[in-house]
Write a protein that holds these residues in place. Sequence first.
Motif, PDB file in Angstrom:
ATOM      1  N   THR A 106       5.744  71.046 -26.307  1.00  0.00           N
ATOM      2  CA  THR A 106       5.397  71.553 -27.625  1.00  0.00           C
ATOM      3  C   THR A 106       6.696  71.988 -28.282  1.00  0.00           C
ATOM      4  OG1 THR A 106       3.222  72.283 -26.897  1.00  0.00           O
ATOM      5  CG2 THR A 106       4.086  73.279 -28.903  1.00  0.00           C
ATOM      6  N   ALA A 107       6.896  71.594 -29.520  1.00  0.00           N
ATOM      7  CA  ALA A 107       8.172  71.853 -30.182  1.00  0.00           C
ATOM      8  C   ALA A 107       7.956  72.230 -31.639  1.00  0.00           C
ATOM      9  CB  ALA A 107       9.064  70.617 -30.086  1.00  0.00           C
ATOM     10  N   GLN A 108       8.943  72.893 -32.201  1.00  0.00           N
ATOM     11  CA  GLN A 108       8.970  73.237 -33.623  1.00  0.00           C
ATOM     12  C   GLN A 108       9.816  72.193 -34.341  1.00  0.00           C
ATOM     13  OE1 GLN A 108       7.432  75.994 -35.204  1.00  0.00           O
ATOM     14  NE2 GLN A 108       8.010  74.871 -37.017  1.00  0.00           N
ATOM     15  N   ALA A 147       8.734  72.441 -40.721  1.00  0.00           N
ATOM     16  CA  ALA A 147       7.927  71.251 -41.020  1.00  0.00           C
ATOM     17  C   ALA A 147       6.850  71.040 -39.968  1.00  0.00           C
ATOM     18  CB  ALA A 147       8.838  70.028 -41.122  1.00  0.00           C
ATOM     19  N   GLY A 148       6.251  72.117 -39.501  1.00  0.00           N
ATOM     20  CA  GLY A 148       5.145  71.998 -38.556  1.00  0.00           C
ATOM     21  C   GLY A 148       5.601  71.997 -37.113  1.00  0.00           C
ATOM     22  N   ASP A 149       4.705  71.535 -36.254  1.00  0.00           N
ATOM     23  CA  ASP A 149       5.014  71.495 -34.839  1.00  0.00           C
ATOM     24  C   ASP A 149       4.714  70.110 -34.283  1.00  0.00           C
ATOM     25  OD1 ASP A 149       2.280  71.535 -34.974  1.00  0.00           O
ATOM     26  OD2 ASP A 149       2.045  73.436 -33.940  1.00  0.00           O
ATOM     27  N   LEU A 150       5.128  69.918 -33.043  1.00  0.00           N
ATOM     28  CA  LEU A 150       4.956  68.638 -32.364  1.00  0.00           C
ATOM     29  C   LEU A 150       4.329  68.927 -31.017  1.00  0.00           C
ATOM     30  CD1 LEU A 150       5.592  65.589 -31.805  1.00  0.00           C
ATOM     31  CD2 LEU A 150       7.826  66.342 -31.006  1.00  0.00           C
ATOM     32  N   HIS A 151       3.224  68.257 -30.717  1.00  0.00           N
ATOM     33  CA  HIS A 151       2.586  68.346 -29.402  1.00  0.00           C
ATOM     34  C   HIS A 151       2.763  66.985 -28.744  1.00  0.00           C
ATOM     35  CE1 HIS A 151       0.961  72.256 -30.352  1.00  0.00           C
ATOM     36  NE2 HIS A 151       0.584  71.765 -31.516  1.00  0.00           N
ATOM     37  N   TYR A 152       3.842  66.867 -28.006  1.00  0.00           N
ATOM     38  CA  TYR A 152       4.236  65.592 -27.417  1.00  0.00           C
ATOM     39  C   TYR A 152       3.607  65.451 -26.036  1.00  0.00           C
ATOM     40  CZ  TYR A 152       7.223  62.017 -25.400  1.00  0.00           C
ATOM     41  OH  TYR A 152       7.680  60.886 -24.786  1.00  0.00           O
ATOM     42  N   GLN A 153       3.036  64.272 -25.764  1.00  0.00           N
ATOM     43  CA  GLN A 153       2.497  63.984 -24.445  1.00  0.00           C
ATOM     44  C   GLN A 153       3.467  63.090 -23.688  1.00  0.00           C
ATOM     45  OE1 GLN A 153      -1.569  62.697 -24.413  1.00  0.00           O
ATOM     46  NE2 GLN A 153      -2.111  64.061 -26.091  1.00  0.00           N
ATOM     47  N   LYS A 154       3.582  63.332 -22.420  1.00  0.00           N
ATOM     48  CA  LYS A 154       4.515  62.627 -21.536  1.00  0.00           C
ATOM     49  C   LYS A 154       4.537  61.118 -21.813  1.00  0.00           C
ATOM     50  CE  LYS A 154       5.328  61.987 -16.602  1.00  0.00           C
ATOM     51  NZ  LYS A 154       4.880  62.389 -15.268  1.00  0.00           N
ATOM     52  N   LYS A 155       5.739  60.606 -21.995  1.00  0.00           N
ATOM     53  CA  LYS A 155       6.016  59.175 -22.177  1.00  0.00           C
ATOM     54  C   LYS A 155       5.496  58.578 -23.481  1.00  0.00           C
ATOM     55  CE  LYS A 155       7.176  58.199 -17.589  1.00  0.00           C
ATOM     56  NZ  LYS A 155       8.341  57.547 -17.193  1.00  0.00           N
ATOM     57  N   TRP A 193       9.149  68.357 -53.057  1.00  0.00           N
ATOM     58  CA  TRP A 193       8.081  68.209 -52.081  1.00  0.00           C
ATOM     59  C   TRP A 193       8.381  66.991 -51.219  1.00  0.00           C
ATOM     60  CZ3 TRP A 193       4.391  71.709 -51.115  1.00  0.00           C
ATOM     61  CH2 TRP A 193       4.127  72.678 -52.080  1.00  0.00           C
ATOM     62  N   ILE A 194       8.351  67.202 -49.897  1.00  0.00           N
ATOM     63  CA  ILE A 194       8.686  66.139 -48.949  1.00  0.00           C
ATOM     64  C   ILE A 194       7.573  66.045 -47.902  1.00  0.00           C
ATOM     65  CG2 ILE A 194      10.322  65.404 -47.168  1.00  0.00           C
ATOM     66  CD1 ILE A 194      12.523  66.718 -48.815  1.00  0.00           C
ATOM     67  N   VAL A 195       7.242  64.815 -47.522  1.00  0.00           N
ATOM     68  CA  VAL A 195       6.256  64.573 -46.470  1.00  0.00           C
ATOM     69  C   VAL A 195       6.991  64.197 -45.195  1.00  0.00           C
ATOM     70  CG1 VAL A 195       4.367  63.075 -45.710  1.00  0.00           C
ATOM     71  CG2 VAL A 195       4.458  63.872 -48.072  1.00  0.00           C
ATOM     72  N   VAL A 196       6.575  64.829 -44.088  1.00  0.00           N
ATOM     73  CA  VAL A 196       7.090  64.495 -42.760  1.00  0.00           C
ATOM     74  C   VAL A 196       5.891  64.008 -41.945  1.00  0.00           C
ATOM     75  CG1 VAL A 196       8.235  65.345 -40.681  1.00  0.00           C
ATOM     76  CG2 VAL A 196       8.886  66.261 -42.923  1.00  0.00           C
ATOM     77  N   GLU A 197       5.902  62.728 -41.605  1.00  0.00           N
ATOM     78  CA  GLU A 197       4.812  62.145 -40.825  1.00  0.00           C
ATOM     79  C   GLU A 197       5.253  61.918 -39.390  1.00  0.00           C
ATOM     80  OE1 GLU A 197       3.652  58.462 -42.653  1.00  0.00           O
ATOM     81  OE2 GLU A 197       2.565  59.476 -44.261  1.00  0.00           O
ATOM     82  N   ARG A 204      15.494  68.516 -37.046  1.00  0.00           N
ATOM     83  CA  ARG A 204      15.928  69.252 -35.857  1.00  0.00           C
ATOM     84  C   ARG A 204      14.639  69.661 -35.166  1.00  0.00           C
ATOM     85  NH1 ARG A 204      17.709  74.688 -34.301  1.00  0.00           N
ATOM     86  NH2 ARG A 204      17.052  75.430 -36.340  1.00  0.00           N
ATOM     87  N   ILE A 205      14.486  69.235 -33.921  1.00  0.00           N
ATOM     88  CA  ILE A 205      13.271  69.511 -33.161  1.00  0.00           C
ATOM     89  C   ILE A 205      13.656  70.307 -31.934  1.00  0.00           C
ATOM     90  CG2 ILE A 205      11.299  68.493 -31.973  1.00  0.00           C
ATOM     91  CD1 ILE A 205      11.624  66.073 -33.837  1.00  0.00           C
ATOM     92  N   ILE A 206      13.028  71.474 -31.798  1.00  0.00           N
ATOM     93  CA  ILE A 206      13.377  72.402 -30.726  1.00  0.00           C
ATOM     94  C   ILE A 206      12.154  72.659 -29.860  1.00  0.00           C
ATOM     95  CG2 ILE A 206      14.209  74.719 -30.200  1.00  0.00           C
ATOM     96  CD1 ILE A 206      15.609  74.670 -32.901  1.00  0.00           C
ATOM     97  N   ALA A 207      12.294  72.437 -28.550  1.00  0.00           N
ATOM     98  CA  ALA A 207      11.211  72.722 -27.610  1.00  0.00           C
ATOM     99  C   ALA A 207      10.968  74.222 -27.569  1.00  0.00           C
ATOM    100  CB  ALA A 207      11.573  72.206 -26.218  1.00  0.00           C
ATOM    101  N   LEU A 208       9.701  74.596 -27.587  1.00  0.00           N
ATOM    102  CA  LEU A 208       9.348  76.004 -27.491  1.00  0.00           C
ATOM    103  C   LEU A 208       9.447  76.451 -26.035  1.00  0.00           C
ATOM    104  CD1 LEU A 208       6.268  76.041 -29.873  1.00  0.00           C
ATOM    105  CD2 LEU A 208       8.577  76.801 -30.365  1.00  0.00           C
TER     106      LEU A 208
END
Length: 166
Positions: free
Chosen positions: A56-58, A118-126, A75-79, A151-155
């Motif tokens: 999980t990352a920010q 810009a939200g969070d990321l819930h990354y699943q293995k691989k 206004w910017i969209v991050v998909e 810039r993506i930082i693991a929580l």
Amino acid sequence: MKRTWTYCFTLLTLLMGVSSCDNNTLLHQYSPIHQQIWNKTDTLDIPFPELPNDTTAQVFLCMRKKSQLPLKGVWIVVEQDFTNPDFKKRDTVYCRLMNDKGQPVGKGINNIVSEYEAGDLHYQKKQQGKFRIYHIMRSEDIRGITDIGLRIIALPDSVRHQSAGK
């Protein structure tokens, strides 16, 4: 005396180097904006590296811009677009470029650097995927933005477990 100054300079350099390291950073990458004119049809794709574990990352949207801009904000969209398993998420981010006094928001003098949540990321293995970034302003062209990035930082583990339980 010269030896003391050399020692102090070396110590200061080492401290700055250690404090600038962040082993939780999963990605920190910029893409240049061609001729500093970001057209409404221009989409920036930033690939995300495959990770060995669930994470999980920010996510932070990063922007380099000139100090004089014609807009107060954009206004910017991050998909997020990932496969294995399929996952799509869209976050809309308002990036304030100028404060109420007309001064640029961010760090720097002529070239300003800013970051926006810009939200969070819930990354699943691989998983494999990418981020797509584009603006949704009425104006076709936005001038003065030189680079857009992420810039993506693991929580930390404690925060990661709390987020997964929600």
